[in-house]
Design a protein around this motif. Structure first.
Motif, PDB file in Angstrom:
ATOM      1  N   GLU A 283       0.827  -1.209   0.000  1.00 30.52           N
ATOM      2  CA  GLU A 283       0.000   0.000   0.000  1.00 30.52           C
ATOM      3  C   GLU A 283       0.860   1.256   0.000  1.00 30.52           C
ATOM      4  OE1 GLU A 283      -2.526  -0.340   3.353  1.00 30.52           O
ATOM      5  OE2 GLU A 283      -3.783  -1.938   2.495  1.00 30.52           O
ATOM      6  N   THR A 285       3.984   1.499  -1.045  1.00 26.70           N
ATOM      7  CA  THR A 285       4.665   1.579  -2.348  1.00 26.70           C
ATOM      8  C   THR A 285       3.712   2.055  -3.434  1.00 26.70           C
ATOM      9  OG1 THR A 285       6.101  -0.277  -1.693  1.00 26.70           O
ATOM     10  CG2 THR A 285       6.008   0.265  -4.032  1.00 26.70           C
ATOM     11  N   GLY A 286       2.502   1.514  -3.409  1.00 18.57           N
ATOM     12  CA  GLY A 286       1.512   1.941  -4.400  1.00 18.57           C
ATOM     13  C   GLY A 286       1.175   3.409  -4.279  1.00 18.57           C
ATOM     14  N   ALA A 288       3.123   5.763  -3.036  1.00 21.93           N
ATOM     15  CA  ALA A 288       4.284   6.548  -3.480  1.00 21.93           C
ATOM     16  C   ALA A 288       4.352   6.603  -4.994  1.00 21.93           C
ATOM     17  CB  ALA A 288       5.565   5.935  -2.911  1.00 21.93           C
ATOM     18  N   GLU A 289       4.071   5.496  -5.629  1.00 19.97           N
ATOM     19  CA  GLU A 289       4.091   5.479  -7.108  1.00 19.97           C
ATOM     20  C   GLU A 289       3.014   6.378  -7.680  1.00 19.97           C
ATOM     21  OE1 GLU A 289       6.123   4.114  -9.215  1.00 19.97           O
ATOM     22  OE2 GLU A 289       7.390   3.151  -7.708  1.00 19.97           O
ATOM     23  N   ALA A 290       1.852   6.376  -7.008  1.00 23.57           N
ATOM     24  CA  ALA A 290       0.773   7.227  -7.479  1.00 23.57           C
ATOM     25  C   ALA A 290       1.133   8.703  -7.369  1.00 23.57           C
ATOM     26  CB  ALA A 290      -0.499   6.933  -6.671  1.00 23.57           C
ATOM     27  N   ASN A 292       4.226   9.969  -7.404  1.00 24.39           N
ATOM     28  CA  ASN A 292       5.253  10.239  -8.396  1.00 24.39           C
ATOM     29  C   ASN A 292       4.652  10.320  -9.798  1.00 24.39           C
ATOM     30  OD1 ASN A 292       7.243  10.288  -6.477  1.00 24.39           O
ATOM     31  ND2 ASN A 292       7.734   8.080  -6.665  1.00 24.39           N
ATOM     32  N   GLY A 293       3.596   9.522 -10.021  1.00 21.23           N
ATOM     33  CA  GLY A 293       2.980   9.511 -11.352  1.00 21.23           C
ATOM     34  C   GLY A 293       2.233  10.808 -11.593  1.00 21.23           C
TER      35      GLY A 293
END
Length: 293
Positions: A283, A285-286, A288-290, A292-293
């Motif tokens: 969760e 990591t997801g 953080a990726e969101a 950054n995206g």
């Protein structure tokens, strides 16, 4: 999969149960030692007394005949079931009931149908199990199922002897657990009355070289009631030792099973905890990726 709180609660519950079963095992082990001492004292006495009666009877031309050895005209059969007041001792009590029901359905079937089979009980657990089988005990001496004295058991043995000699019972039978060792107890069915003169080896009828007064018949007649009192006392002690041995073995197995269950639950707890940690990492990591995206 159950959550971590549920697993922790169950682990604590099983740990508490293991503490109880372990304590009961230790208590039964201590009581067993005392019961074994009691048996080691009574067995030589009854064996020697039986030997004396055998030797005296063998010196006669024919076996003695008296009110304790002769059958009477009664049609009733008394079965005395000897077990325990408490449970948690494996099949200790149920084996007694199973033996009695087998007797009633086979050898004593006709007598039972006519209402000529009566049951006496030493032990609350057996009384409960018999009532489930629609067999109501005629009397209960539950106090004797606990630590008993010779004086206490003599009261019951005298009641049985009087019942037989007065013609109330045709036969008196004992059903009890004989103590072999802590792990083994054998259910025994023993005919108490009419009394059978012990058969101990062979001897010559001319071997008796003692002067006996008043006479051999009178001595045997006076010794048989003492033998009957001692027999019941020994049977009660055998049953008590068997109970402690059965409970100790049962609680030992329960403790081992609880330990095994705790290990399984601990493994499930670790797996659930690892899964929860993994999900949290995913969760984070997801998220953080969101961002950054």
């Amino acid at each position: 999969m159950p959550n971590l709180k549920d697993i922790r609660t169950r682990i604590n519950s099983v740990i508490t149960t293991r503490q109880v079963t372990s304590a009961m095992k230790m208590v039964s082990a201590a009581k067993l030692k005392k019961s074994q001492d009691n048996i080691s004292h009574i067995r030589p006495f009854t064996i020697r007394l039986a030997g004396i009666i055998h030797d005296l009877n063998f010196s006669l031309e024919e076996d003695i005949s008296c009110i304790y050895t002769d059958e009477n005209k009664s049609e009733k059969v008394m079965i005395l079931a000897i077990a325990s007041n408490r449970g948690l001792c494996g099949a200790f009590n149920s084996n007694i009931v199973k033996t009695i029901t087998t007797m009633i359905n086979s050898d004593l079937q006709e007598e039972f149908k006519k209402g000529n089979v009566v049951v006496g009980v030493l032990g609350k657990q057996v009384a409960k199990l018999l009532k489930i089988k629609n067999i109501t005990p005629e009397f209960e001496y539950n106090d004797l199922a606990q630590a008993s004295t010779y004086k206490q058991t003599k009261t019951l043995s005298q009641k049985l002897i009087d019942g037989f000699t007065k013609g109330e019972y045709k036969k008196v039978l004992f059903v009890y657990n004989e103590f072999i060792n802590a792990a083994v107890q054998n259910v025994q069915t023993h005919q108490y009355l009419p009394f059978s003169i012990p058969k101990i080896g062979q001897a010559s009828r001319q071997s008796m070289q003692y002067l006996l007064e008043p006479d051999i018949n009178g001595i045997i007649y006076s010794l048989i009631p003492e033998m009957l009192h001692a027999m019941l006392y020994q049977v009660v002690l055998e049953s008590q030792a068997s109970e402690h041995g059965a409970r100790m073995t049962s609680m030992h197995k329960a403790t081992d099973n609880a330990t095994e269950l705790i290990n399984d639950l601990q493994l499930s707890y670790n797996k659930a905890r690892q899964s929860a940690i993994t999900n949290e990492i995913l969760e984070v990591t997801g998220g953080a990726e969101a961002l950054n995206g």
